[in-house]
Design an enzyme around this catalytic site. Structure first.
Site, PDB file in Angstrom:
ATOM      1  N   LYS B 176       0.865  -1.442   0.005  1.00  0.00           N
ATOM      2  CA  LYS B 176       0.447  -0.369  -0.077  1.00  0.00           C
ATOM      3  C   LYS B 176       1.294   1.358   0.379  1.00  0.00           C
ATOM      4  O   LYS B 176       0.679   2.570  -0.903  1.00  0.00           O
ATOM      5  CB  LYS B 176      -1.071  -0.447   1.178  1.00  0.00           C
ATOM      6  CG  LYS B 176      -1.772   1.734   1.558  1.00  0.00           C
ATOM      7  CD  LYS B 176      -3.352   1.072  -0.023  1.00  0.00           C
ATOM      8  CE  LYS B 176      -3.414   2.605  -0.063  1.00  0.00           C
ATOM      9  NZ  LYS B 176      -4.694   3.103   1.208  1.00  0.00           N
ATOM     10  N   LYS B 244      -0.951  11.380   5.102  1.00  0.00           N
ATOM     11  CA  LYS B 244      -0.902  10.799   6.394  1.00  0.00           C
ATOM     12  C   LYS B 244      -0.016   9.456   4.888  1.00  0.00           C
ATOM     13  O   LYS B 244       1.107   8.769   5.574  1.00  0.00           O
ATOM     14  CB  LYS B 244      -2.220  10.415   7.012  1.00  0.00           C
ATOM     15  CG  LYS B 244      -1.665   9.264   8.023  1.00  0.00           C
ATOM     16  CD  LYS B 244      -2.167   7.779   7.274  1.00  0.00           C
ATOM     17  CE  LYS B 244      -3.778   7.718   7.123  1.00  0.00           C
ATOM     18  NZ  LYS B 244      -3.985   6.193   6.284  1.00  0.00           N
TER      19      LYS B 244
END
Lengths: 297, 297
Positions: B176, B244
């Site tokens: 990811k 983030k």
């Protein structure tokens, strides 16, 4: 005009891209007069039916449409402006289509000189590489007047599939710079992503596979990602040419007053690759700047 | 197990992504126990047949498989480890599937704690956004043991299409991170390319169109490029969440000893966007950091 009523095409620059493009024009029924710095490809195409021109001037004298496909801005400058160059032999009413990737500024200078000779000019750089040149599936980004574009469209259709008039003279080169910016940055991003996976103990082939199914999908992740996994850096498109293109991007951005921070990093990375001896490798060799490199390489 | 022989699924985190994912599981015939920090989505799903859990612990006590879908590492940490958290109610033999995007290090810590309770764990972050969550077409990147993956695959198949076990625990989060690196860098590259075109007087819509036909093609150029042309920065995926994720990329790269210079620039750009008030906008709003912005915006 040739006997079949089609314009005679002069083709200057028979490299990796130019030679298959010239062949596709001959296949489409055009008479060709060809010229190249080295003699080999000229003799090769002459055997297949092209006429050998003795100079760029000689090619221009015999042609209704002249296509140039050269490595860099100085090459185009020399072929057009030098002694025995295109301008010396230019026929009034003829059209010059420069398909090289050069600076937008040089493209506009060439177009201006051609107009001064009573001619018409387009900048029409391409994307799609050797494969696209051979298979006549190039994307062609064109800058110049609509009527000139319309007149030569059948010629461009013998060379590519996605042919777009993007704007005035020089606009084709702007689009190509945008293209090379995206391609160069994406290659580095894919290299970083696969290196990150590998360094973290995750199979980069599996990461490529799963990323291809989501928003990270790109032709670069597919084709260049596979090259990185295979350690196959046979060009393809040479890193030294992409470095040249990234310099055009940086120069164009500076002239336009636009920040291109990712483009700047890609320029730095190609500089590093070329300076470390990788200039003749495929541009996907940016992966080799990052460790670890797959043991399959 | 529920009456139909399927495992009871606990679902914690009913945000933009989690709520439609929970709905897809109910549609696939699973009994759900749900929990969320705010009560609204719990009541909504309770009306549609889910059972409302009073805490993460309560959800865990009633579930064979627990799915967490939370914004960030600290949220997962709190839901799993805090008082009244998942671990306090964890049934031996149960499986925790964390589908949040968090650091690989936190993913491994969670998996270790679950194993200490006699349970099984997978990290399974997704790509594909709200649309993918609603349409059950998410890409799912899974880290963990093969047998645990095999056992819950039918559940994952109710949520996504491209489901790949990429490696051991934490590997899903590594994949990811690689995904978010490529996506973030590509968005900035597309923004720079379209800004370059526009600043040079060339229609960025035409540039996007011609680039989509060549090696610059990507889902980002297609979808996010169109958002930039339209000046439509309604999320989608919020810039603050991508910031983030880029921090996770930078941290993972540092831990693995890999350079990610393009990734670093994307981190800088998202930081700039969020600090200038753009955190709630779609991540394609990176385009707004560059002038000129299209007058259509």
């Amino acid at each position: 005009m040739s006997a079949n009523g089609k314009p005679v095409i002069g083709f200057i620059g028979l490299g990796i891209m130019g030679k298959p493009m010239a062949r596709n024009l001959m296949r489409a029924g055009y008479s060709l007069v060809v010229h190249n710095r080295s003699r080999g490809p000229v003799d090769e195409l002459a055997k297949e039916g092209a006429k050998a021109g003795s100079s760029s001037k000689d090619v221009a004298q015999q042609s209704d449409v002249i296509i140039t496909m050269l490595p860099d801005s100085p090459d185009v400058e020399a072929v057009v402006f030098d002694k025995d160059g295109v301008l010396e032999g230019f026929k009034p009413g003829a059209t010059l289509i420069d398909m090289s990737t050069i600076t937008p500024a040089m493209a506009r200078r060439v177009a201006g000189a051609v107009r001064d000779k009573g001619g018409k000019a387009l900048d029409a750089p391409v994307s799609g590489g050797e494969k696209g040149a051979i298979e006549a599936t190039l994307s062609i980004m064109v800058g110049g007047p609509q009527d000139v574009f319309d007149a030569v469209l059948p010629i461009l259709q013998a060379l590519g599939k996605n042919i777009v008039l993007v704007g005035e003279g020089g606009a084709g080169q702007i689009a190509k710079a945008a293209n090379q910016l995206v391609v160069g940055v994406t290659i580095e991003a894919v290299a970083e992503a696969l290196a990150l996976a590998e360094a973290s103990g995750v199979d980069p082939a599996k990461v490529r596979a799963v990323l291809l199914g989501g928003f990270a999908q790109s032709k670069i992740l597919d084709a260049h990602g596979q090259r990185m996994l295979d350690g196959n850096f046979v060009p393809g498109f040479k890193a030294k040419l992409h470095l040249k293109d990234m310099r055009i991007v940086a120069q164009t951005a500076k002239e336009s007053g636009v920040d291109v921070p990712e483009g700047q990093v890609a320029l730095d990375r190609f500089t590093k690759l070329v300076e470390s001896g990788g200039g003749e490798k495929d541009h996907s060799a940016l992966r080799t700047l990052l460790s670890p490199v797959s043991s399959r390489a």
